[in-house]
Design an enzyme around this catalytic site. Structure first.
Site, short mmCIF file in Angstrom:
data_model
loop_
_atom_site.label_atom_id
_atom_site.label_comp_id
_atom_site.label_asym_id
_atom_site.label_seq_id
_atom_site.Cartn_x
_atom_site.Cartn_y
_atom_site.Cartn_z
N GLY A 99 10.30 11.52 -26.64
CA GLY A 99 9.06 10.96 -26.12
C GLY A 99 8.98 9.46 -26.03
CB CYS A 139 22.19 7.97 -23.28
SG CYS A 139 22.14 9.64 -23.95
CE LYS A 166 15.05 7.03 -21.56
NZ LYS A 166 15.34 7.83 -22.78
#
Length: 436
Positions: free
Chosen positions: A255, A373, A257
């Site tokens: 959460g 990522c 972002k």
């Protein structure tokens, strides 16, 4: 419980393929004295960080490899080797305490084996490692498949990437712009005697000189600031948010972002945040509550739009896709132990499926920001290239940031010692509703 045994049990679950370190370690931490929790954490994460190197050393010291059923003994040996070569714990204490833990494994043979191997490592380990340094797996402490992939994709940067992956990550904060400017919060940190400086690329980012307990940060409980890497913070500005927009955060947990998007634009009409696992949304809700923000949370498979989408188009979509996480190894070193080469094509397929499924939910003229990522182009620029080739209504937009390296599609941020994590971004705009 002895912190060495606790660390070994957490690592054994990782070696057995049953859990990640983040999921296996908390239960073990609960069993050790509070004063030993820091040591337990260091032993677990440190051993995972250097596991490829320590594993090859162990192979030199053992007459035969461990059986799968003896992952607990293997893990305890690795913890012992980590203490000998990467901590200031005196050798006699490292060996004695580690061997003493063997009694708890209920394997009578383990004690003698651990004692003999660790004592030999104390005598011969440095010389053995020196002789193995030509092997890039030993030199970089990365599994062979990953070392080869990084070298192939990043021939000029791969060794620096490995070094950054092995370094301790900095603690980076995200200032909540609804409460303070970054400069104002830097002043609060200075008043509290906490050394800090502004991040280079994120307008909300602050890097601390030293990691600290979040409870000591000014206004943390009140939602003034959160912990989030600089690379992950770029999404809020790259999405070009505006009042009245309906926004989707796909694959949203934990959460960070989601919250940053809401902090960055208070006038959003609606924020829908979805994740595959309902239990992961609990953490998202906790973060939203601390920051006094709100979003519509839905547990679902993002690809199954019929199960969750109400038919109203989104003006902005953030797809932070499931990936190999090779850009955040320094924060999750057990990735070296759990990720395999054949995971990558499967992840790239999943990423493409997510793009295909979510694209129809985007309004014409709307933007989708694709993020991972990962530092592997197979999951990044190649996924975007394939999507653009099969989607006539999609066009790529330039990213308004100097962070990272320009790629054939998108930008790749590589992990930097003392700086941001490895990350990838590409921004797409929908110019037509039809798809070929």
């Amino acid at each position: 419980m002895n912190p060495r045994l606790a660390a070994a049990r957490a690592l054994a679950a990782v070696l057995s393929g049953k859990a990640s370190l983040n999921s296996s370690l908390p239960a073990q931490l609960d069993k050790v004295d509070e004063r030993d929790r820091g040591l337990t954490q260091d032993l677990a994460f440190g051993t995972a960080r250097w596991q490829p190197r320590l594993d090859l050393l162990a192979a030199q010291l053992l007459q035969k490899p461990f059986k799968a059923a003896d992952a607990d003994v293997q893990a305890l040996l690795l913890v012992g080797l980590y203490q000998l070569f990467y901590t200031r714990i005196p050798a006699h204490a490292a060996i004695g305490e580690t061997v003493g833990c063997a009694d708890k494994l209920k394997k009578p043979w383990a004690k003698g084996l651990l004692n003999a191997v660790l004592r030999r490592a104390q005598r011969e380990g440095e010389e053995l490692l020196a002789g193995m340094e030509r092997d890039p797996v030993v030199r970089t402490a990365h599994p062979r498949w990953l070392q080869k992939a990084l070298k192939a994709f990043w021939p000029e940067q791969w060794e620096a990437i490995c070094a950054a992956n092995n370094a301790h990550p900095p603690m980076i904060l995200r200032v909540n712009r609804r409460h303070h400017s970054r400069d104002a919060y830097l002043a609060l940190l200075a008043e509290a005697g906490i050394g800090a400086s502004a991040c280079q690329y994120s307008r909300d980012g602050i890097v601390l000189a030293e990691a600290c307990d979040v409870r000591g940060l000014p206004g943390f409980a009140e939602g003034w600031v959160s912990v989030q890497d600089e690379a992950a913070q770029l999404s809020a500005d790259l999405l070009e948010l505006a009042p009245g927009q309906r926004v989707l955060d796909a694959c949203c947990a934990p959460g960070g972002k989601t919250c940053h998007l809401l902090e960055a634009e208070a006038g959003l009409a609606n924020m829908v945040a979805i994740d595959l696992e309902a239990k992961r949304l609990t953490r998202v809700r906790e973060n939203l509550d601390r920051l006094q923000l709100d979003a519509e949370l839905i547990a679902c498979d993002a690809r199954d739009t019929a199960s969750w989408w109400d038919g109203k188009p989104f003006q902005r979509i953030l797809l932070d896709a499931p990936c190999s996480a090779t850009g955040v190894i320094r924060r999750h070193p057990d990735i070296k132990m759990t990720r395999q080469a054949d995971d990558i094509p499967a992840l790239a397929t999943l990423q493409g499926e997510l793009l295909d499924a979510l694209w129809p939910t985007l309004e014409v003229g709307g933007m989708l920001l694709y993020a991972t990522c990962s530092t592997l182009p197979t999951e990044n620029t190649e996924v975007i290239k394939a999507f653009l080739a099969r989607t006539p209504g999609a066009r790529e937009l330039d990213l308004a940031t100097e962070a990272g390296l320009r790629q054939p599609h998108g930008r790749q941020l590589l992990a930097q010692e003392g700086g941001h994590d490895g990350f990838y971004y590409a921004k797409l705009i929908k110019i037509a509703a039809s798809r070929g």
